[in-house]
Write a protein that holds these residues in place. Structure first.
Motif, PDB file in Angstrom:
ATOM      1  N   ASN A   1       0.772  -1.300  -0.116  1.00 20.30           N
ATOM      2  CA  ASN A   1      -0.156   0.148   0.042  1.00 20.30           C
ATOM      3  C   ASN A   1       0.725   1.305  -0.184  1.00 20.30           C
ATOM      4  N   GLU A   2       0.188   2.504  -0.084  1.00 23.16           N
ATOM      5  CA  GLU A   2       0.845   3.809  -0.117  1.00 23.16           C
ATOM      6  C   GLU A   2       1.570   4.038   1.102  1.00 23.16           C
ATOM      7  N   GLU A   3       1.492   3.161   2.091  1.00 22.86           N
ATOM      8  CA  GLU A   3       2.324   3.582   3.221  1.00 22.86           C
ATOM      9  C   GLU A   3       3.654   2.802   3.332  1.00 22.86           C
ATOM     10  N   GLY A   4       3.779   1.917   2.349  1.00 20.18           N
ATOM     11  CA  GLY A   4       5.031   1.181   2.075  1.00 20.18           C
ATOM     12  C   GLY A   4       5.305  -0.216   2.809  1.00 20.18           C
ATOM     13  N   LEU A   5       4.055  -0.721   3.271  1.00 16.30           N
ATOM     14  CA  LEU A   5       4.192  -2.085   3.825  1.00 16.30           C
ATOM     15  C   LEU A   5       4.370  -2.880   2.856  1.00 16.30           C
ATOM     16  N   ASN A   6       5.330  -4.157   3.018  1.00 15.34           N
ATOM     17  CA  ASN A   6       5.921  -4.851   2.253  1.00 15.34           C
ATOM     18  C   ASN A   6       4.881  -5.969   2.136  1.00 15.34           C
ATOM     19  N   VAL A   7       4.671  -6.821   1.216  1.00 12.74           N
ATOM     20  CA  VAL A   7       3.937  -8.069   1.233  1.00 12.74           C
ATOM     21  C   VAL A   7       4.394  -9.247   1.806  1.00 12.74           C
ATOM     22  N   THR A   8       3.770  -9.907   3.080  1.00  9.55           N
ATOM     23  CA  THR A   8       4.361 -10.608   3.821  1.00  9.55           C
ATOM     24  C   THR A   8       3.848 -12.146   3.655  1.00  9.55           C
TER      25      THR A   8
ATOM     26  N   TYR B   1      -7.799  -3.249   4.904  1.00 12.71           N
ATOM     27  CA  TYR B   1      -7.931  -3.890   3.617  1.00 12.71           C
ATOM     28  C   TYR B   1      -6.689  -4.826   2.960  1.00 12.71           C
ATOM     29  N   MET B   2      -5.430  -4.289   3.301  1.00 14.76           N
ATOM     30  CA  MET B   2      -4.149  -4.818   2.740  1.00 14.76           C
ATOM     31  C   MET B   2      -3.904  -5.934   3.290  1.00 14.76           C
ATOM     32  N   TYR B   3      -4.457  -6.352   4.615  1.00 11.73           N
ATOM     33  CA  TYR B   3      -4.204  -7.657   5.332  1.00 11.73           C
ATOM     34  C   TYR B   3      -5.094  -8.908   4.784  1.00 11.73           C
TER      35      TYR B   3
END
Length: 507
Positions: free
Chosen positions: A21-28, A121-123
């Motif tokens: 997402n725009e906050e820069g969270l990396n996919v885990t 939503y990103m989780y």
């Protein structure tokens, strides 16, 4: 790879970031991890059931998250590599996925639900079920170990496996089950479609899965559902985060109830394992109030039963359960799985217990496999609502004697040390000596989690505990004196100062 998979363990679930997402969270949590964990679940289930993997039947479902479809396909791929028969249930609730191990149309050996509950939503994540319910943390760790060891196996990397997948409309089957739960008490009384005639009942599904409840159950029972909101599944969650504990979500359904002059408002979380309600006057019935309401309903059916709750329930709730309802309140640990397992344990040693419920809204009844099911919870309330309506009584009448504190607050502070469990346990262990120096502070016997203290001067109590999963100390306080929570917090902080290099003060 080994480390990343183990980091995905969150209690009894798998949780991770599935969309950057725009906050820069990396996919885990990606498709490869999901496929591998699904494959490993089938291997573990084979060992558990003493069946070959190609003899297993396993169902898979998902909530409304944006990553759901891609990750569901990865689950199907991982399961098919083991030769298992797969039931693809599409959009489903978490409790309905467990019921695939029960329903005659399925009789599955196991089930996988893709959900991250109320998280943004990103989780996304995974919940695993067998016929005995949701798996425990120890079982999840075994599944992850199998994944770590087997990721390079020839079978997992087989590209020529056969797909054995059957599509199922689980939500329709599950809705019929819930519908029959309600009408069974009213056979010959009214026509099924008239049980809620004249009642306006609105649903807020938060764009999760719970919208089915409005159309497939309430409307079928004759209710007016106009004014229901956020019923369509949408993984962007444009209305609000679907969380019955969140202030924004509760204010939204409360406003809708009052605006539409509804008799009842129902709010679900994303995957429908939790719920709360709003009555016609805008009263919130969640947390302690929801526990009190369910206790009243259950203890009417099962007098003297034990009610198991988590550790942060109020003194007023204990008084209500034990004095008004003549039941027994067993205050245990935080964590819905802890509460459920304790209820099962009590029954196993001969102590009758029919309800395990956490303040978050996870409610599990013995009559329903001790499954934490928000929709089943609402069905129990609706059955009582129909009976009370005939007597010109309201749902809120059942809990009018529940005493509520003047103030109720929760504070969290970060433990700064890497070995946060050790320092957290040390702080809590030594805290009892400090309590003995404070006038009017009395430690409550039988603390299953942290230290709970009654405070005479502030006419309240507090609980100092560690967070279940994060490096945090948590302080829950209730008081019947203005500024009582702040007074208690400052006294606790005077002790915490001794550990200022290891933990921040509560603020």
């Amino acid at each position: 790879m080994n480390y990343d998979l183990k980091k995905l363990i969150n209690g009894t679930d798998i949780r991770g970031v599935a969309i950057s997402n725009e906050e820069g969270l990396n996919v885990t949590l990606d498709k490869n991890s999901i496929e591998l964990l699904s494959f490993s679940f089938a291997v573990w289930l084979s060992q558990k059931t003493c069946k070959k993997t190609n003899e297993l039947k396993i169902s898979v479902g998902m909530d409304s998250r944006l990553s759901g479809h891609d990750l569901k396909n990865a689950v199907v791929s991982g399961l098919c590599k083991t030769g298992a028969k797969v039931y693809d249930c599409g959009l489903s609730s978490t409790p309905s996925m467990f019921m695939t191990t029960i329903f005659d149309e399925f009789r599955c050996d196991g089930a996988i639900m893709l959900t991250a509950s109320h998280l943004p939503y990103m989780y996304n994540g995974m919940k695993f079920f067998t016929i005995n319910g949701g798996i425990n943390k120890e079982d999840l760790e075994k599944i992850v170990d199998i994944a770590v060891e087997g990721r390079n196996s020839e079978k997992f990397n087989n590209e020529t496996y056969a797909r054995n997948v059957i599509l199922k409309d689980l939500l329709s089957i599950y809705s019929d089950y819930l519908y029959n739960i309600i009408i069974k008490d009213f056979k010959g009384d009214l026509k099924d479609g008239e049980l809620l005639k004249g009642s306006k009942i609105i649903v807020d599904a938060g764009n999760g899965v719970g919208g089915f409840f409005a159309h497939k159950i309430l409307k079928k029972l004759g209710a007016d559902i106009e004014g229901s909101q956020y019923l369509n599944p949408d993984g962007n969650f444009p209305g609000h985060i679907p969380n019955p504990e969140a202030k924004e979500a509760i204010e939204s359904i409360k406003e809708a109830v009052l605006k539409n002059r509804a008799h009842l408002g129902i709010i679900f979380d994303t995957d429908v394992d939790r719920a709360a309600i709003i009555d016609e006057n805008g009263n919130e019935i969640n947390r302690n109030s929801l526990i009190a309401l369910l206790s009243a309903i259950v203890l009417e059916q099962h007098p003297n039963s034990t009610i198991v709750t988590d550790s942060v329930t109020s003194n007023g709730l204990t008084e209500f359960i034990e004095k008004d309802l003549k039941g027994k309140h067993h205050r245990f640990k935080r964590g819905y799985k802890n509460v459920i397992n304790e209820a099962i344990r009590l029954n196993s040693i001969g102590e009758e217990c029919h309800l395990a419920i956490e303040t978050s809204g996870h409610a599990a009844l013995k009559e329903n496999y001790f499954l934490d099911d928000g929709a089943y919870l609402i069905c129990k309330i609706l059955s009582k609502y129909i009976k009370l309506k005939k007597e010109n009584k309201l749902i809120y009448d059942l809990i009018k004697n529940l005493k509520k504190p003047l103030e109720s607050k929760e504070f969290r502070t970060k433990i700064l040390k890497e070995d946060f469990k050790t320092i957290g346990n040390e702080i809590i262990s030594n805290f009892s000596n400090y309590c003995s120096t404070i006038e009017g502070w009395n430690i409550v016997p039988k603390n299953y989690e942290g230290i709970r203290v009654n405070c005479e001067n502030e006419k309240g109590w507090f609980l100092l505990r560690m967070s279940l999963h994060e490096p945090l100390l948590v302080l829950n306080i209730e008081s019947d004196v203005p500024e009582g929570c702040e007074n208690i917090k400052e006294k606790v902080n005077n002790y915490i100062k001794k550990y200022e290099e290891s933990v921040k003060l509560f603020n």
